[in-house]
Design a protein around this motif. Structure first.
Motif, PDB file in Angstrom:
ATOM      1  N   LEU A  55      42.525  42.280  37.637  1.00  0.00           N
ATOM      2  CA  LEU A  55      41.969  43.739  37.109  1.00  0.00           C
ATOM      3  C   LEU A  55      40.356  43.642  37.190  1.00  0.00           C
ATOM      4  O   LEU A  55      39.696  44.644  37.335  1.00  0.00           O
ATOM      5  CB  LEU A  55      42.191  43.655  35.739  1.00  0.00           C
ATOM      6  CG  LEU A  55      41.815  42.938  34.391  1.00  0.00           C
ATOM      7  CD1 LEU A  55      40.631  43.627  33.997  1.00  0.00           C
ATOM      8  CD2 LEU A  55      42.936  42.789  33.566  1.00  0.00           C
ATOM      9  N   GLY A  56      39.852  42.231  37.381  1.00  0.00           N
ATOM     10  CA  GLY A  56      38.260  42.231  37.302  1.00  0.00           C
ATOM     11  C   GLY A  56      37.703  42.709  38.744  1.00  0.00           C
ATOM     12  O   GLY A  56      36.614  43.302  39.000  1.00  0.00           O
ATOM     13  N   VAL A  57      38.383  42.417  39.634  1.00  0.00           N
ATOM     14  CA  VAL A  57      38.056  42.995  41.274  1.00  0.00           C
ATOM     15  C   VAL A  57      38.206  44.385  40.948  1.00  0.00           C
ATOM     16  O   VAL A  57      37.245  45.113  41.626  1.00  0.00           O
ATOM     17  CB  VAL A  57      39.167  42.326  42.249  1.00  0.00           C
ATOM     18  CG1 VAL A  57      38.976  43.103  43.507  1.00  0.00           C
ATOM     19  CG2 VAL A  57      38.890  40.960  42.354  1.00  0.00           C
ATOM     20  N   PHE A  58      39.293  44.984  40.713  1.00  0.00           N
ATOM     21  CA  PHE A  58      39.355  46.548  40.698  1.00  0.00           C
ATOM     22  C   PHE A  58      38.395  47.165  39.616  1.00  0.00           C
ATOM     23  O   PHE A  58      37.856  48.225  39.905  1.00  0.00           O
ATOM     24  CB  PHE A  58      40.833  47.049  40.383  1.00  0.00           C
ATOM     25  CG  PHE A  58      41.738  46.695  41.511  1.00  0.00           C
ATOM     26  CD1 PHE A  58      41.770  47.846  42.829  1.00  0.00           C
ATOM     27  CD2 PHE A  58      42.394  45.682  41.760  1.00  0.00           C
ATOM     28  CE1 PHE A  58      42.360  47.155  43.568  1.00  0.00           C
ATOM     29  CE2 PHE A  58      43.560  45.466  42.653  1.00  0.00           C
ATOM     30  CZ  PHE A  58      43.323  46.486  43.706  1.00  0.00           C
ATOM     31  N   TRP A  59      38.250  46.539  38.506  1.00  0.00           N
ATOM     32  CA  TRP A  59      37.276  46.938  37.524  1.00  0.00           C
ATOM     33  C   TRP A  59      35.748  47.106  38.014  1.00  0.00           C
ATOM     34  O   TRP A  59      35.161  47.938  38.081  1.00  0.00           O
ATOM     35  CB  TRP A  59      37.349  46.328  36.058  1.00  0.00           C
ATOM     36  CG  TRP A  59      36.751  47.077  35.011  1.00  0.00           C
ATOM     37  CD1 TRP A  59      36.745  48.454  34.741  1.00  0.00           C
ATOM     38  CD2 TRP A  59      36.127  46.588  33.915  1.00  0.00           C
ATOM     39  NE1 TRP A  59      35.617  48.708  33.701  1.00  0.00           N
ATOM     40  CE2 TRP A  59      35.385  47.293  33.111  1.00  0.00           C
ATOM     41  CE3 TRP A  59      36.129  45.155  33.478  1.00  0.00           C
ATOM     42  CZ2 TRP A  59      34.764  47.253  31.878  1.00  0.00           C
ATOM     43  CZ3 TRP A  59      35.352  45.067  32.354  1.00  0.00           C
ATOM     44  CH2 TRP A  59      34.925  45.886  31.506  1.00  0.00           C
ATOM     45  N   ALA A  60      35.620  45.981  38.482  1.00  0.00           N
ATOM     46  CA  ALA A  60      34.243  45.810  39.065  1.00  0.00           C
ATOM     47  C   ALA A  60      33.908  46.706  40.126  1.00  0.00           C
ATOM     48  O   ALA A  60      32.863  47.649  39.998  1.00  0.00           O
ATOM     49  CB  ALA A  60      33.979  44.453  39.733  1.00  0.00           C
ATOM     50  N   ALA A  61      35.076  47.055  40.975  1.00  0.00           N
ATOM     51  CA  ALA A  61      34.618  48.278  42.012  1.00  0.00           C
ATOM     52  C   ALA A  61      34.319  49.512  41.476  1.00  0.00           C
ATOM     53  O   ALA A  61      33.522  50.248  41.821  1.00  0.00           O
ATOM     54  CB  ALA A  61      36.001  48.247  42.781  1.00  0.00           C
ATOM     55  N   ALA A  62      35.270  49.706  40.286  1.00  0.00           N
ATOM     56  CA  ALA A  62      34.892  51.054  39.545  1.00  0.00           C
ATOM     57  C   ALA A  62      33.467  51.186  39.011  1.00  0.00           C
ATOM     58  O   ALA A  62      32.685  52.071  38.980  1.00  0.00           O
ATOM     59  CB  ALA A  62      35.931  51.246  38.430  1.00  0.00           C
ATOM     60  N   MET A  63      33.327  50.028  38.434  1.00  0.00           N
ATOM     61  CA  MET A  63      31.925  50.100  37.683  1.00  0.00           C
ATOM     62  C   MET A  63      30.767  50.079  38.415  1.00  0.00           C
ATOM     63  O   MET A  63      29.633  50.854  38.113  1.00  0.00           O
ATOM     64  CB  MET A  63      31.911  48.962  36.548  1.00  0.00           C
ATOM     65  CG  MET A  63      32.889  48.768  35.613  1.00  0.00           C
ATOM     66  SD  MET A  63      32.833  50.349  34.463  1.00  0.00           S
ATOM     67  CE  MET A  63      34.346  51.112  35.181  1.00  0.00           C
ATOM     68  N   PHE A  64      30.845  49.352  39.546  1.00  0.00           N
ATOM     69  CA  PHE A  64      29.823  49.657  40.640  1.00  0.00           C
ATOM     70  C   PHE A  64      29.460  51.086  40.887  1.00  0.00           C
ATOM     71  O   PHE A  64      28.360  51.553  41.225  1.00  0.00           O
ATOM     72  CB  PHE A  64      29.705  48.836  41.714  1.00  0.00           C
ATOM     73  CG  PHE A  64      29.401  47.303  41.410  1.00  0.00           C
ATOM     74  CD1 PHE A  64      28.522  46.814  42.375  1.00  0.00           C
ATOM     75  CD2 PHE A  64      29.846  46.507  40.505  1.00  0.00           C
ATOM     76  CE1 PHE A  64      27.869  45.261  42.331  1.00  0.00           C
ATOM     77  CE2 PHE A  64      29.174  45.209  40.059  1.00  0.00           C
ATOM     78  CZ  PHE A  64      28.426  44.811  41.017  1.00  0.00           C
ATOM     79  N   ALA A  65      30.630  51.622  41.078  1.00  0.00           N
ATOM     80  CA  ALA A  65      30.503  53.149  41.511  1.00  0.00           C
ATOM     81  C   ALA A  65      29.898  53.706  40.445  1.00  0.00           C
ATOM     82  O   ALA A  65      28.942  54.808  40.763  1.00  0.00           O
ATOM     83  CB  ALA A  65      31.838  53.635  41.870  1.00  0.00           C
TER      84      ALA A  65
END
Length: 460
Positions: free
Chosen positions: A274-284
């Motif tokens: 979930l960290g991988v996908f959440w980080a992608a969302a948060m960087f956006a």
């Protein structure tokens, strides 16, 4: 072994120092980006060469997170943490006085190496210092606030230092922080150099570090070189081959750099996915929304900073106070799932922004949802990644979760930035919202119960 000399207030002072060190590293990433135009004008960088001021740091930082955390497990967390602080601070000095492009880029690479060691070991030290569940949740909340606030403060600080003084000071500002952290940590952190002896898996260290470096370079340069270019395909393909070699090595050696059994710990596996996908969302959220406000809505840098202020204040309230209470009351799963869903809703609102969006009607609602969502989720995500890991593996677990966040964020931003160029910001925000929903699904693997604060052993 308890890393502090005694309990009580000294533990919280140690936490403040560890968070200060990590804050310095987080701050550096954002603060340098603001100063890039001034650095280019001063040292004569071309557009293509200027990216290496960022890339040199990203390569060593992303490539050495896992190795830095594991070295702390094997040779002493205090020793490695102080070495990382020393290297980062010394490299900052060289960056600040650099008079040539080559010296600045080389010093930035050393900064990244020092920052990777500091980031990986700071988290594991915090988990080892605070072993009681409620105190650990509070400590991780403060750590989460530093994670969330460093980037925003860095943008403002970079602008102020560059305009009021010069670009040199975005690096020199690290010196007093690094010196103070080193001096106090020598008094507060117990020497554990001989507590967990181990043999370094040299082949594993070389293959995973090189794999991560190739992956980082391929990702951060993907938009410029082209995702189907020979360079990008070769870099990412080479990274994949080296990763496969690394996994084969780790399954065979007697003392692996990364015991693969760590991923059989359900909370660790779920938190990293979930960290991988959440980080992608948060960087956006952080980068693409800032660009949208600047290029489409016409906001100046100060207005952009103020637009993020409500969400930062909400995240601060959750990180320092509310998040720990929620974890102890509801466990890990509920705050993460709810936080991911609220974050997805906020990004979904961003995808609906019109070209003449007003702050109160369009910008503010999404910012508030993201502030609440991130504030709820960050603390339990970090706890999940670390809580069921034995103390002698905490550096490894910290390196793994930091790498997951870093790689997920870098890959997500690269892909979403490319998507925004081709299909527009709204499509990129919609995909970012989908990433947050995937992260919410991964959180379903986590236990409902509140964390016990006790680590478990696992097979290699």
């Amino acid at each position: 072994m308890e890393p502090t000399r005694n309990t009580g207030a000294r533990r919280w002072l140690a936490l403040a120092l560890l968070c200060s060190a990590f804050f310095m590293v987080i701050l550096d990433v954002a603060i340098v980006n603001v100063a890039l135009p001034s650095i280019q004008a001063s040292l004569g960088f071309t557009e293509s060469a200027l990216v290496w001021v960022v890339n040199a740091y990203m390569l060593t930082y992303g490539g050495c997170l896992l190795l830095g955390g594991r070295l702390g497990d094997l040779y002493g967390k205090r020793r490695l943490f102080l070495a990382g602080i020393t290297l980062f601070t010394a490299a900052s000095l060289v960056c600040g006085i650099a008079g040539t492009q080559a010296i600045l880029v080389a010093a930035r690479a050393l900064q990244g190496l020092g920052g990777a060691v500091v980031s990986a070991i700071a988290l594991s030290l915090i988990m080892n210092i605070f072993t009681e569940a409620e105190e650990r949740a509070k400590a991780m909340g403060i750590y989460g606030f530093v994670c969330a606030g460093g980037g925003s403060i860095g943008v403002l600080a970079g602008g102020l230092l560059t305009s009021a003084l010069s670009w040199h000071w975005v690096f020199l500002v690290n010196l007093p922080i690094g010196i103070a952290v080193y001096a106090f940590c020598t008094k507060l952190l117990k020497n554990d150099a001989d507590s967990m002896p181990g043999k370094l898996d040299v082949a594993g260290a070389l293959t995973i570090t090189l794999s991560l470096m190739l992956a980082v370079f391929g990702i951060v340069d993907g938009n410029q070189a082209g995702w189907t270019s020979a360079q990008t395909v070769t870099l990412l393909g080479g990274a994949g081959v080296l990763l496969l070699v690394f996994l084969l090595l780790e399954a065979r050696v007697a003392a692996p750099l990364m015991p693969l059994g760590i991923f059989r710990v359900k909370t660790v596996a779920a938190a990293n996915i979930l960290g991988v996908f959440w980080a992608a969302a948060m960087f956006a959220w952080f980068f693409l929304s800032a660009l949208y406000m600047q290029t489409v809505l016409g906001y100046d840098p100060m207005q952009i900073g103020l637009a993020f202020l409500p969400s930062n204040l909400i995240m601060a309230a959750f990180s320092i106070w509310l998040s720990a209470k929620m974890v102890m009351r509801f466990g890990l799963r509920m705050p993460i799932v709810a936080g991911m869903l609220l974050s997805a809703a906020g990004l979904g609102l961003f995808a609906l922004w019109p070209k003449d969006a007003s702050f109160m009607l369009h910008v503010m609602p999404g910012m508030l949802l993201l502030g609440v969502g991130c504030g709820m989720a960050l603390n339990p995500v970090m706890l999940a990644a670390m809580q069921d890991v034995a103390p002698e593996q905490s550096g490894l677990a910290s390196g793994v979760v930091n790498t997951s966040f870093m790689m997920g964020g870098a890959l997500g931003l690269a892909i979403l930035a490319s998507l925004s160029e081709r299909a527009g910001y709204h499509a990129a925000f919609a995909v970012a919202a989908l990433c947050a929903l995937v992260a919410a699904g991964a959180a379903a693997w986590l236990p409902r119960a509140a964390p016990s604060g006790k680590e478990v052993e696992y097979a290699h």
